[in-house]
Design a protein around this motif. Structure first.
Motif, PDB file in Angstrom:
ATOM      1  N   GLY A  31       0.824  -1.198   0.000  1.00  0.00           N
ATOM      2  CA  GLY A  31       0.000   0.000   0.000  1.00  0.00           C
ATOM      3  C   GLY A  31       0.860   1.249   0.000  1.00  0.00           C
ATOM      4  N   LEU A  32       0.495   2.218  -0.832  1.00  0.00           N
ATOM      5  CA  LEU A  32       1.187   3.513  -0.875  1.00  0.00           C
ATOM      6  C   LEU A  32       0.197   4.563  -0.409  1.00  0.00           C
ATOM      7  CD1 LEU A  32       3.753   5.078  -1.704  1.00  0.00           C
ATOM      8  CD2 LEU A  32       2.752   5.312  -3.979  1.00  0.00           C
ATOM      9  N   ILE A  33       0.455   5.167   0.754  1.00  0.00           N
ATOM     10  CA  ILE A  33      -0.511   6.065   1.367  1.00  0.00           C
ATOM     11  C   ILE A  33       0.141   7.405   1.693  1.00  0.00           C
ATOM     12  CG2 ILE A  33      -1.727   4.086   2.352  1.00  0.00           C
ATOM     13  CD1 ILE A  33      -0.655   4.960   5.111  1.00  0.00           C
ATOM     14  N   GLY A  34      -0.691   8.345   2.108  1.00  0.00           N
ATOM     15  CA  GLY A  34      -0.233   9.666   2.487  1.00  0.00           C
ATOM     16  C   GLY A  34      -1.343  10.670   2.309  1.00  0.00           C
ATOM     17  N   PRO A  35      -1.216  11.841   2.915  1.00  0.00           N
ATOM     18  CA  PRO A  35      -2.239  12.881   2.759  1.00  0.00           C
ATOM     19  C   PRO A  35      -2.365  13.310   1.299  1.00  0.00           C
ATOM     20  CG  PRO A  35      -0.663  13.439   4.510  1.00  0.00           C
ATOM     21  CD  PRO A  35      -0.094  12.274   3.763  1.00  0.00           C
ATOM     22  N   ASN A  36      -3.472  13.981   0.990  1.00  0.00           N
ATOM     23  CA  ASN A  36      -3.641  14.531  -0.352  1.00  0.00           C
ATOM     24  C   ASN A  36      -2.459  15.440  -0.689  1.00  0.00           C
ATOM     25  OD1 ASN A  36      -6.076  13.286  -0.912  1.00  0.00           O
ATOM     26  ND2 ASN A  36      -7.274  14.934  -0.006  1.00  0.00           N
ATOM     27  N   ILE A  44       3.131   7.017  -9.266  1.00  0.00           N
ATOM     28  CA  ILE A  44       2.668   5.989 -10.204  1.00  0.00           C
ATOM     29  C   ILE A  44       2.736   6.507 -11.635  1.00  0.00           C
ATOM     30  CG2 ILE A  44       0.594   4.771 -10.986  1.00  0.00           C
ATOM     31  CD1 ILE A  44      -0.074   4.102  -8.193  1.00  0.00           C
ATOM     32  N   ASN A  45       2.357   7.774 -11.836  1.00  0.00           N
ATOM     33  CA  ASN A  45       2.443   8.355 -13.181  1.00  0.00           C
ATOM     34  C   ASN A  45       3.883   8.368 -13.689  1.00  0.00           C
ATOM     35  OD1 ASN A  45      -0.320   8.806 -13.275  1.00  0.00           O
ATOM     36  ND2 ASN A  45      -0.165  10.935 -12.598  1.00  0.00           N
ATOM     37  N   ALA A  46       4.827   8.593 -12.779  1.00  0.00           N
ATOM     38  CA  ALA A  46       6.241   8.589 -13.172  1.00  0.00           C
ATOM     39  C   ALA A  46       6.676   7.197 -13.610  1.00  0.00           C
ATOM     40  CB  ALA A  46       7.100   9.080 -12.011  1.00  0.00           C
ATOM     41  N   MET A  47       6.282   6.183 -12.856  1.00  0.00           N
ATOM     42  CA  MET A  47       6.691   4.821 -13.193  1.00  0.00           C
ATOM     43  C   MET A  47       6.066   4.343 -14.491  1.00  0.00           C
ATOM     44  SD  MET A  47       7.094   2.584  -9.748  1.00  0.00           S
ATOM     45  CE  MET A  47       5.355   2.572  -9.351  1.00  0.00           C
ATOM     46  N   LEU A 170       0.471  -5.078 -10.829  1.00  0.00           N
ATOM     47  CA  LEU A 170      -0.639  -4.176 -11.135  1.00  0.00           C
ATOM     48  C   LEU A 170      -0.594  -2.988 -10.178  1.00  0.00           C
ATOM     49  CD1 LEU A 170      -3.272  -3.514 -12.644  1.00  0.00           C
ATOM     50  CD2 LEU A 170      -4.485  -4.929 -10.974  1.00  0.00           C
ATOM     51  N   LEU A 171      -0.671  -1.785 -10.749  1.00  0.00           N
ATOM     52  CA  LEU A 171      -0.695  -0.555  -9.960  1.00  0.00           C
ATOM     53  C   LEU A 171      -2.129  -0.047  -9.919  1.00  0.00           C
ATOM     54  CD1 LEU A 171       2.396   1.178 -11.653  1.00  0.00           C
ATOM     55  CD2 LEU A 171       2.370  -0.593  -9.878  1.00  0.00           C
ATOM     56  N   LEU A 172      -2.704   0.031  -8.730  1.00  0.00           N
ATOM     57  CA  LEU A 172      -4.092   0.444  -8.552  1.00  0.00           C
ATOM     58  C   LEU A 172      -4.118   1.823  -7.910  1.00  0.00           C
ATOM     59  CD1 LEU A 172      -5.487  -2.917  -7.105  1.00  0.00           C
ATOM     60  CD2 LEU A 172      -5.868  -2.040  -9.409  1.00  0.00           C
ATOM     61  N   ASP A 173      -4.609   2.817  -8.642  1.00  0.00           N
ATOM     62  CA  ASP A 173      -4.647   4.186  -8.138  1.00  0.00           C
ATOM     63  C   ASP A 173      -6.047   4.487  -7.599  1.00  0.00           C
ATOM     64  OD1 ASP A 173      -4.077   6.768  -7.495  1.00  0.00           O
ATOM     65  OD2 ASP A 173      -3.573   7.421  -9.524  1.00  0.00           O
ATOM     66  N   GLU A 174      -6.183   4.410  -6.279  1.00  0.00           N
ATOM     67  CA  GLU A 174      -7.443   4.644  -5.572  1.00  0.00           C
ATOM     68  C   GLU A 174      -8.592   3.820  -6.169  1.00  0.00           C
ATOM     69  OE1 GLU A 174      -8.414   8.588  -4.386  1.00  0.00           O
ATOM     70  OE2 GLU A 174      -6.346   9.274  -4.466  1.00  0.00           O
ATOM     71  N   PRO A 175      -8.462   2.496  -6.169  1.00  0.00           N
ATOM     72  CA  PRO A 175      -9.487   1.648  -6.783  1.00  0.00           C
ATOM     73  C   PRO A 175     -10.834   1.683  -6.069  1.00  0.00           C
ATOM     74  CG  PRO A 175      -7.934   0.314  -5.534  1.00  0.00           C
ATOM     75  CD  PRO A 175      -7.366   1.708  -5.579  1.00  0.00           C
ATOM     76  N   ALA A 176     -10.842   2.040  -4.786  1.00  0.00           N
ATOM     77  CA  ALA A 176     -12.103   2.063  -4.040  1.00  0.00           C
ATOM     78  C   ALA A 176     -12.725   3.452  -3.970  1.00  0.00           C
ATOM     79  CB  ALA A 176     -11.890   1.532  -2.620  1.00  0.00           C
ATOM     80  N   LEU A 203       0.521  -2.882  -6.186  1.00  0.00           N
ATOM     81  CA  LEU A 203       0.879  -1.626  -5.525  1.00  0.00           C
ATOM     82  C   LEU A 203      -0.392  -0.795  -5.499  1.00  0.00           C
ATOM     83  CD1 LEU A 203       2.834   0.418  -4.295  1.00  0.00           C
ATOM     84  CD2 LEU A 203       3.407   1.170  -6.612  1.00  0.00           C
ATOM     85  N   VAL A 204      -0.905  -0.518  -4.297  1.00  0.00           N
ATOM     86  CA  VAL A 204      -2.229   0.082  -4.143  1.00  0.00           C
ATOM     87  C   VAL A 204      -2.112   1.457  -3.504  1.00  0.00           C
ATOM     88  CG1 VAL A 204      -4.550  -0.221  -3.198  1.00  0.00           C
ATOM     89  CG2 VAL A 204      -3.187  -2.230  -3.795  1.00  0.00           C
ATOM     90  N   VAL A 205      -2.574   2.476  -4.217  1.00  0.00           N
ATOM     91  CA  VAL A 205      -2.753   3.807  -3.637  1.00  0.00           C
ATOM     92  C   VAL A 205      -4.201   3.915  -3.185  1.00  0.00           C
ATOM     93  CG1 VAL A 205      -2.853   6.281  -4.124  1.00  0.00           C
ATOM     94  CG2 VAL A 205      -0.969   4.912  -5.024  1.00  0.00           C
ATOM     95  N   GLU A 206      -4.416   4.222  -1.922  1.00  0.00           N
ATOM     96  CA  GLU A 206      -5.787   4.266  -1.421  1.00  0.00           C
ATOM     97  C   GLU A 206      -5.840   5.063  -0.130  1.00  0.00           C
ATOM     98  OE1 GLU A 206      -9.231   4.496  -1.380  1.00  0.00           O
ATOM     99  OE2 GLU A 206      -8.831   3.019  -2.947  1.00  0.00           O
TER     100      GLU A 206
END
Length: 267
Positions: A31-36, A44-47, A170-176, A203-206
């Motif tokens: 999981g890749l997390i952090g404030p807005n 993720i866009n860079a990768m 698979l890179l998931l950018d805020e899937p939920a 790799l999940v951003v959420e």
């Protein structure tokens, strides 16, 4: 499966991602997390070659050049987006077929001389696309235009497209994001089922804490483009630096973890 080293993204004089390194192991859910505004989606866009970046990216044992979206996809790394990327005028089946490019047997000579082979290959693509729609629960909508789908269904359609692509990572950018509680729970079940079938590393951003805790083995926390914490979820939530990043105060009381969850869930 995937290793990023010293990834840096600059927009003019602003450093959006500052020398971020992480590794996603074989079969791992990270999981890749952090404030807005902490740089998660930009990373993720860079990768995936959508924004210019410096650093090194390796998939398996092979280096992948940054800035080339085709190169990362060819290495077996696919992604989803914060807003589902579907083509409203195409059917659901056609949307999934877009994730199954096959440039073999695509010439005038083949059309004349190897038509049977061409048709077999095309039938195989259609079968894979239908299997992906079946997996996400959209088989009955295969011939319906994507424009008639609900938001939650559009999320599942995008997931079907990457499922058909058989990624290694698979890179998931805020899937939920935008999903209600039932839809979020079903998404967790779907991802667990996929992994049970030998699915990709994730790799999940959420922002949704419950979603992350259900899936992730480890978390990496960004603040202002830098990594400030990494580790198992329980240890990360208890880290005062993480509480400070989300709440603006350094707090060691266990109740902060509950507050952190509420803040992140509504971010």
């Amino acid at each position: 499966m995937l290793e990023a080293r010293d990834i840096t993204v600059r927009f003019g004089g602003v450093i959006a991602v500052n020398s971020v390194s992480l590794t996603v192991g074989d079969g791992e859910v990270l999981g890749l997390i952090g404030p807005n505004g902490s740089g998660k989606s930009t990373f993720i866009n860079a990768m995936t070659g959508l924004v210019p970046a410096t650093g090194k990216l390796t998939v398996g044992d092979r280096p992948v050049p940054l800035g080339r979206a085709g190169a990362i996809a060819a290495s077996g790394v696919l992604r989803t987006f914060q807003t589902p990327q579907v083509h409203d005028d195409l059917t659901c089946l056609e949307n999934v077929l877009l994730g199954l490019p096959d440039r073999r047997l695509r010439s005038i000579g083949v059309a004349w001389l190897r038509r049977r082979a061409l048709m077999r290959a095309e039938h195989g693509r259609w079968a894979e696309a239908l299997d992906a729609l079946e997996f996400v629960g959209l088989a009955d909508s295969a011939q319906s235009p994507a424009g008639v789908l609900s938001y939650g269904e559009r999320r599942r359609l995008e997931l079907a497209r990457v499922y058909a692509g058989k990624p290694g990572t698979l890179l998931l950018d805020e899937p939920a994001a935008g999903l209600n509680h039932v839809e979020t729970t079903n998404l967790v079940k779907l991802l667990h089922e996929w992994r049970g079938r030998g699915g990709p590393a994730l790799l999940v951003v959420e922002h949704k804490i419950d979603f992350l805790e259900e899936l992730c083995h480890r978390l990496v926390v960004l603040e202002l483009g830098r990594v400030i914490a990494t580790g198992e979820p329980a240890a990360v939530w208890a880290d005062p630096k993480v509480a400070n990043a989300y709440l603006g105060v350094v707090a060691e009381d266990p109740s902060v973890q509950n507050s952190l969850g509420k803040v992140a869930d509504n971010a």
